[in-house]
Design a protein around this motif. Structure first.
Motif, mmCIF file in Angstrom:
data_model
loop_
_atom_site.group_PDB
_atom_site.id
_atom_site.type_symbol
_atom_site.label_atom_id
_atom_site.label_comp_id
_atom_site.label_asym_id
_atom_site.label_seq_id
_atom_site.Cartn_x
_atom_site.Cartn_y
_atom_site.Cartn_z
ATOM 1 N N THR A 49 8.745 43.994 48.856
ATOM 2 C CA THR A 49 9.307 44.467 50.122
ATOM 3 C C THR A 49 9.676 45.943 50.023
ATOM 4 O O THR A 49 9.397 46.735 50.938
ATOM 5 N N LEU A 50 10.303 46.347 48.918
ATOM 6 C CA LEU A 50 10.657 47.750 48.744
ATOM 7 C C LEU A 50 9.420 48.637 48.810
ATOM 8 O O LEU A 50 9.392 49.636 49.534
ATOM 9 N N SER A 305 9.069 57.741 54.562
ATOM 10 C CA SER A 305 9.015 56.279 54.405
ATOM 11 C C SER A 305 9.864 55.824 53.235
ATOM 12 O O SER A 305 10.507 54.767 53.292
ATOM 13 N N TRP A 306 9.878 56.602 52.152
ATOM 14 C CA TRP A 306 10.743 56.258 51.016
ATOM 15 C C TRP A 306 12.210 56.247 51.457
ATOM 16 O O TRP A 306 12.968 55.339 51.124
ATOM 17 N N LEU A 307 12.577 57.276 52.220
ATOM 18 C CA LEU A 307 13.975 57.405 52.610
ATOM 19 C C LEU A 307 14.424 56.242 53.483
ATOM 20 O O LEU A 307 15.473 55.625 53.243
ATOM 21 N N THR A 308 13.642 55.935 54.495
ATOM 22 C CA THR A 308 14.019 54.836 55.391
ATOM 23 C C THR A 308 13.816 53.481 54.736
ATOM 24 O O THR A 308 14.632 52.572 54.905
ATOM 25 N N TRP A 313 15.653 48.185 52.648
ATOM 26 C CA TRP A 313 15.490 47.193 51.580
ATOM 27 C C TRP A 313 16.824 46.819 50.939
ATOM 28 O O TRP A 313 17.022 45.671 50.534
ATOM 29 N N ARG A 314 17.750 47.736 50.874
ATOM 30 C CA ARG A 314 19.028 47.447 50.213
ATOM 31 C C ARG A 314 19.830 46.377 50.945
ATOM 32 O O ARG A 314 20.684 45.726 50.342
ATOM 33 N N PHE A 315 19.538 46.173 52.211
ATOM 34 C CA PHE A 315 20.183 45.098 52.959
ATOM 35 C C PHE A 315 19.402 43.786 52.862
ATOM 36 O O PHE A 315 19.849 42.757 53.353
ATOM 37 N N GLU A 316 18.230 43.819 52.217
ATOM 38 C CA GLU A 316 17.370 42.641 52.087
ATOM 39 C C GLU A 316 17.341 42.093 50.668
ATOM 40 O O GLU A 316 17.168 40.890 50.458
#
Length: 336
Positions: A49-50, A305-308, A313-316
């Motif tokens: 996902t990340l 895209s890396w930034l967003t 992902w940190r919430f997933e």
């Protein structure tokens, strides 16, 4: 958790689930997870996902490659952070030096080279990195491979520095920590060029404006990581976290330091947003000719895209779950 405002929409690759399944198989095939807890930790991290969010427009094969890269690097990093290896700087430096020697500029892989005696870590990781290097060399130039190896080497230097601090019980000061922390993301920003099939010319890569854009993104990502992982690292007694270092430096409570770090993160997000806007327009004509605008814009889009993606992902992910038994026991995973 402090609120962080991002101006770019989050995306997800249609190949994310495929990359997740593939990277779990990759870790299993090479035996990188030393025990059931480590295997479960890798799976709960949702690295497919990340990578699917960080490289949403990559082809399936390239997305699999970068996902296998981050799986291997993070499983190795967990060995550095959460086992006895993380408090043995001399042994850790030997491991890092050996691994770094595998990343040859000419892309060659010496399968006959045996790991140093007693280095069970390198014995496990050697074939996995050989596989990664073969697949990566097919897409890259010697210049790019040397740059990636340099960035991995700088990250390894940080790992050894952290190990020395753990051994002596030293807590770094804020400025020192920020300077050392910024090295960890650069290898993954290099991998953008693998997914876009467009390497950044050295004349562009060496520009101060380009370096600052990378640095602002790296700080935003890594400081966000520290915000989400501070509870886990506090439980492990690991001082290498921006929130914990800020708390130690300023003598505040944890929430005050978390809020302050949130403000710092927002500043770096905003600076990256400013720098990435119409970046090509600020280049001199002779420099712009080396890297056509469409290629440069694809690269800048990859940085965005890396930034967003990392923030979403940190919430997933459950990678930062402080209730993991190996965290609450402060024992770490079983070393390889």
């Amino acid at each position: 958790m402090p609120h962080i405002q991002v101006d770019f929409p989050a995306e997800l690759s249609p190949y994310a689930e495929q990359a997740e399944a593939g990277t779990r198989a990759f870790v299993a095939r090479y035996g990188l997870a030393p025990d059931e807890a480590a295997r479960r930790h890798h799976e709960r991290s949702l690295l497919g996902t990340l990578m699917g969010r960080a490289y949403p427009h990559a082809a399936a094969s390239e997305l699999q490659l970068v996902t296998d890269w981050i799986s291997t690097m993070l499983v190795l990093d967990d060995q550095f952070d959460e086992t006895s290896l993380g408090a043995d700087p001399a042994r850790l430096r030997q491991v890092c030096d050996e691994v770094l020697g595998w990343f040859t500029a000419d892309g060659s892989v010496d399968d006959a080279s045996a790991p140093a005696p007693g280095h069970s870590v390198t014995a496990a990781f050697r074939p996995a990195y050989a596989d990664l290097w073969r697949r990566t060399a097919a897409h890259t130039s010697p210049t790019w491979r040397a740059r990636l190896a340099g960035h991995i080497g700088a990250f390894f230097e940080t790992c050894v520095w952290e190990s020395e601090n753990r051994l002596t019980g030293r807590v770094p000061d804020l400025d020192e920590y920020i300077a050392m922390r910024g090295r960890a993301l650069m290898p993954y920003l290099d991998l953008i060029e693998v997914t876009t099939h467009a390497e950044v010319p050295e004349e562009v890569y060496g520009l101060p404006e380009f370096a600052e854009m990378n640095a602002s993104l790296s700080d935003a990502d890594l400081w966000t990581n520290d915000l989400f992982s501070c509870e886990k690292e506090a439980l492990l007694g690991d001082p290498h976290n921006l929130v914990l270092v800020h708390q130690q430096t300023h003598g505040t409570d944890l929430q005050t330091s978390a809020d302050a770090v949130g403000v710092m993160i927002q500043g770096r997000f905003d600076r990256f947003t400013e720098l990435s806007a119409a970046f090509a327009d600020r280049l001199a004509p002779d420099v712009r000719a080396l890297f056509p605008a469409d290629r440069l814009e694809r690269h800048v889009a990859g940085l965005r895209s890396w930034l967003t993606g990392q923030l979403q992902w940190r919430f997933e992910t459950l990678r930062f779950d402080p209730t993991r038994p190996e965290v609450t026991s402060a024992a770490g995973s079983t070393p390889l």
